[in-house]
Write an enzyme that holds these catalytic residues in place. Structure first.
Site, short mmCIF file in Angstrom:
data_model
loop_
_atom_site.label_atom_id
_atom_site.label_comp_id
_atom_site.label_asym_id
_atom_site.label_seq_id
_atom_site.Cartn_x
_atom_site.Cartn_y
_atom_site.Cartn_z
CG HIS A 1 -16.52 -10.18 -30.35
ND1 HIS A 1 -16.61 -10.66 -31.64
CD2 HIS A 1 -16.11 -8.89 -30.46
CE1 HIS A 1 -16.28 -9.71 -32.50
NE2 HIS A 1 -15.97 -8.62 -31.82
CA CA Z 1 -17.17 -7.57 -24.66
#
Ligand code: CA
Ligand code: ZLS
Ligand code: ZN
Length: 397
Positions: free
Chosen positions: A183
């Site tokens: 992320h």
């Molecule tokens: Ca990513």
């Protein structure tokens, strides 16, 4: 004005300072800056240097890094060495160095390293601003986890945030897209209070059988920025959480559907694409099952919208496949097709010999190195797309 592909193709610039290669996080550390040596060698061996403008950018200086990072953090970062580091020092711990994980070790030349990769991202941003190129590439950057006063997940300075800050001096809306398997939390957080940057990250999300979340543990579908309606950044983040083993067909469909919708709705004036290669099959830290051309199709999709684009590196822990992917994606940018047989005159040919039936070729089948069963059903992905579309409706047009 956008979307018209010039018949000659795009003008592409390549921003790279080779001194970045000589830095080492430590022998057991998965982040290997010499993957950039391999990448450069492949790019050169295919002759791609003749199709782009090459820049050897100067390192960024303290004041430039201070565009995003705190002075105190930068002073500490600029002075710390393996010799003077005190692992029990409260500041050392508070700033994210060492720890039990040692994700962010203090190594020789650390300050030089961060200045070099950030200098290259700044050079890429200036090149777009000066309209010297349509696409500017920096494979040494993409360190998306760094926070303004915290080193995290192999990242000490967030070159992406700094490059976006530069783009914001001329562009009203910048879109950030992140296909690293992790992320892009640092970039998302940095712009959580503005509607001038939209962040979109695709990543592995979930908890393993030992109860550990996949790093950094954030980025579920319902995390779309601050909830406060008064916050301008509301609904200007979109997270696409994916489970282990996603395949080429599924990922390409997911990426194209979601990204096209975001570009259409947000209408960015510039795009920054973090192309972390740890989303490939067979990556040492990753969990997905993508082949090189599927990864590269994401770059093709973004390029097809014809907006000024910075293409930046990121993760990638199986160096030979990182080099293959980023070489392929450099070719995608300039509009070249590369033959599968590697040129025989490359200096590091042995690095590409004898692996996953990929001896001497550019596009080995990385499905053959599969270590992760596909836990993503088509039905689950369809639901994910529906939720993503619903989230986008919260963004003001
Ligand atoms: Ca990513
Ligand atoms: O996105 O998962 C973690 C933290 C831990 C798990 C690892 N253990 C050792 C301690 C605690 C919670 N860290 C991740 C960070 C991943 C960063 C990705 C960066 C990017 O690709 C952008 C460039 C992690 N995964 C794997 C490791 N760390 C890791 C594996 C092996 C080693 C060697 C060196 C150091 C300690 C032994 C290390 C870290
Ligand atoms: Zn990563």
């Amino acid at each position: 004005e956008y979307g018209l592909e010039r018949p000659q193709g795009y003008s592409v610039s390549f921003h790279y300072n080779p001194h970045v290669e000589y830095h080492h996080f430590g022998s057991s550390h998965p982040m290997k800056p010499w993957r950039l040596t391999l990448t450069k060698q492949l790019v050169l061996s295919y002759g791609l240097e003749y199709t782009m403008d090459l820049y050897e950018p100067r390192p960024a200086n303290f004041n430039e890094l201070n565009i995003f990072h705190d002075r105190e953090y930068l002073s500490y970062l600029s002075e710390i060495t393996p010799q003077n580091a005190k692992p029990d020092d409260p500041q050392y711990i508070a700033y994210g160095f060492g720890g039990d994980s040692n994700d962010c070790p203090v190594f020789d030349g650390l300050w030089n390293y961060v200045s070099l990769y950030t200098g290259a991202s700044m050079s890429a941003a200036y090149n777009l601003l000066n309209k010297q190129s349509d696409i500017a590439i920096n494979w040494s950057g993409g360190l998306h986890h760094a926070k303004k006063n915290l080193a995290s997940g192999f990242c000490y300075v967030n070159d992406i945030v700094i490059a976006i800050q530069l783009l914001l001096t001329q562009h009203q809306r910048v879109l950030y897209i992140d296909i690293d398997v992790h992320h892009g939390d640092g970039v998302e957080q940095a712009f959580e209070s503005t509607d001038r940057v939209f962040t979109l990250s695709f990543h592995k999300y979930g908890i393993d059988r030992h109860g550990w979340p996949f790093f950094p543990g954030t980025g579920n579908i319902d995390e779309m920025g601050p909830k406060d309606p008064a916050n301008r950044g509301k609904a200007h983040s979109l997270n696409i959480p994916i489970d282990d083993g996603i395949d080429d067909h599924q990922y390409k469909y997911l990426f194209k559907t979601v990204t096209s919708k975001v570009i259409e709705k947000y209408n960015p004036q510039a795009i920054v694409l973090q192309s972390g290669a740890d989303s490939l099959g067979g990556d040492r830290l990753g969990r997905f099952n993508l082949n090189i051309k599927a990864h590269g199709s994401c770059i093709e999709t973004v390029k097809s919208f014809g907006r000024p684009l910075i293409l930046i590196g990121g993760g990638g822990y199986t160096p030979r496949n990182v080099a293959r992917t980023w070489c392929h994606e450099t070719a995608v940018c300039v509009g070249a097709t590369l033959h599968n047989d590697l040129p025989t005159h490359i200096p590091y040919l042995q690095a590409f010999q004898g692996d996953e039936n990929g001896g001497g070729i550019l596009y080995p089948d990385l499905h053959n190195t599969k270590r992760h069963d596909n836990l993503n059903t088509d039905a689950a992905l369809q639901k994910l797309i529906e939720k993503a579309m619903e989230n986008l409706r919260y963004m003001e047009g």
